[in-house]
Design an enzyme around this catalytic site. Structure first.
Site, PDB file in Angstrom:
ATOM      1  N   MET A  94      44.094 -22.898  -0.350  1.00 40.50           N
ATOM      2  CA  MET A  94      45.454 -22.388  -0.571  1.00 40.50           C
ATOM      3  C   MET A  94      45.603 -21.464  -1.781  1.00 40.50           C
ATOM      4  SD  MET A  94      46.900 -23.703   1.973  1.00 40.50           S
ATOM      5  CE  MET A  94      48.660 -23.613   1.727  1.00 40.50           C
ATOM      6  N   ASN A 111      37.544 -16.564   6.624  1.00 33.85           N
ATOM      7  CA  ASN A 111      38.658 -17.514   6.581  1.00 33.85           C
ATOM      8  C   ASN A 111      39.133 -17.821   7.999  1.00 33.85           C
ATOM      9  OD1 ASN A 111      40.885 -19.014   5.468  1.00 33.85           O
ATOM     10  ND2 ASN A 111      42.216 -17.271   5.884  1.00 33.85           N
ATOM     11  N   HIS A 113      42.595 -18.756  10.116  1.00 35.66           N
ATOM     12  CA  HIS A 113      44.051 -18.699   9.960  1.00 35.66           C
ATOM     13  C   HIS A 113      44.725 -19.121  11.270  1.00 35.66           C
ATOM     14  CE1 HIS A 113      47.837 -17.363   8.261  1.00 35.66           C
ATOM     15  NE2 HIS A 113      48.106 -16.823   9.437  1.00 35.66           N
TER      16      HIS A 113
HETATM   17  C1  GRF Z   1      43.738 -24.976   9.141  1.00 31.89           C
HETATM   18  O1  GRF Z   1      44.469 -25.276  10.280  1.00 31.89           O
HETATM   19  C2  GRF Z   1      43.606 -23.500   8.921  1.00 31.89           C
HETATM   20  O2  GRF Z   1      44.010 -22.734   9.990  1.00 31.89           O
HETATM   21  C3  GRF Z   1      44.521 -23.198   7.765  1.00 31.89           C
HETATM   22  O3  GRF Z   1      44.674 -24.379   7.053  1.00 31.89           O
HETATM   23  C4  GRF Z   1      44.428 -25.493   7.888  1.00 31.89           C
HETATM   24  C5  GRF Z   1      43.589 -26.428   7.099  1.00 31.89           C
HETATM   25  O4  GRF Z   1      43.395 -27.654   7.723  1.00 31.89           O
HETATM   26  N1  GRF Z   1      43.987 -22.107   7.002  1.00 31.89           N
HETATM   27  P1  GRF Z   1      42.166 -28.560   7.332  1.00 31.89           P
HETATM   28  O5  GRF Z   1      42.222 -28.774   5.828  1.00 31.89           O
HETATM   29  O6  GRF Z   1      40.912 -27.864   7.748  1.00 31.89           O
HETATM   30  O7  GRF Z   1      42.384 -29.848   8.058  1.00 31.89           O
END
Ligand code: GRF
Length: 191
Positions: A94, A111, A113
């Site tokens: 994040m 990445n 998304h």
């Molecule tokens: C994922 O769904 C991705 O698309 C986004 O953040 C989410 C993270 O989920 N960038 P996790 O931590 O992998 O469970």
């Protein structure tokens, strides 16, 4: 990222929370024919659930407060060099990496998304697609550049939005696709 001939590419995963994609990539990397070897997990949150899993799997992991971005990146860069990391997979990370950091790893940071980019960059994608009455959504794996969710697309998966979908049900279905898409995208760029 050319010339993968049987040697696995040292990979780092950057997370901030649950780490379900991270977990999936670790499993993928353990498969014999996988082109990657996950050697490092970096978290922007020391309480991230993903960190517990990484420790359990004996994968080196470090947490950094990104409030001092310069300090964090300087240290991360050192660890990445020590571990000879050649690929960085952001998975629910994040924080925004600096232009300088991205430049140093040009073409080596990817990445995932939860939308069909270039539509719905940024946060809260599930609520926004539902609010706009979209018929389809999905997920995208892309290279990271200095523009938020703006780098070159590697692979995308489209799914149909159902009438009964809520942000929660949609997230569940999109994430299921993410677990298939991320490894496929990695295979695609390592050839
Ligand atoms: C994922 O769904 C991705 O698309 C986004 O953040 C989410 C993270 O989920 N960038 P996790 O931590 O992998 O469970």
């Amino acid at each position: 990222m050319k010339n993968y001939i049987g040697r696995k590419i040292n990979t780092a995963i950057f997370i901030s929370g649950t780490g379900s994609n991270m977990r999936n990539l670790i499993k993928f990397s353990n498969a014999n024919k996988s082109p990657i070897n996950v050697k490092l997990v970096i978290s922007s949150n020391k309480n991230a659930k993903g960190i517990v899993y990484a420790s359990k799997k004996k994968i080196a992991n470090y947490s950094f407060k990104f409030s001092d971005l310069k300090y964090a990146e300087k240290n991360i860069f050192k660890i990445l060099s020590e571990k000879k990391i050649k690929l960085i997979c952001l998975a629910g990370f994040m924080k925004i990496l600096s232009h300088n950091f991205i430049k140093k790893f040009k073409g080596k940071i990817i990445n995932i998304h939860p939308s069909l980019l270039p539509k719905y960059k940024g946060l809260n994608t599930y609520n926004r697609v539902l609010k706009n009455g979209e018929k389809y959504t999905g997920c995208t794996v892309h290279f990271v550049n200095s523009k938020l969710d703006g780098g070159k697309i590697i692979l995308q998966k489209k799914i149909k939005i159902l009438k009964k979908d809520t942000a929660i049900s949609l997230k569940k279905r999109v994430q299921k696709e993410e677990y298939l898409l991320y490894p496929r995208a990695i295979k695609k760029i390592i050839n």
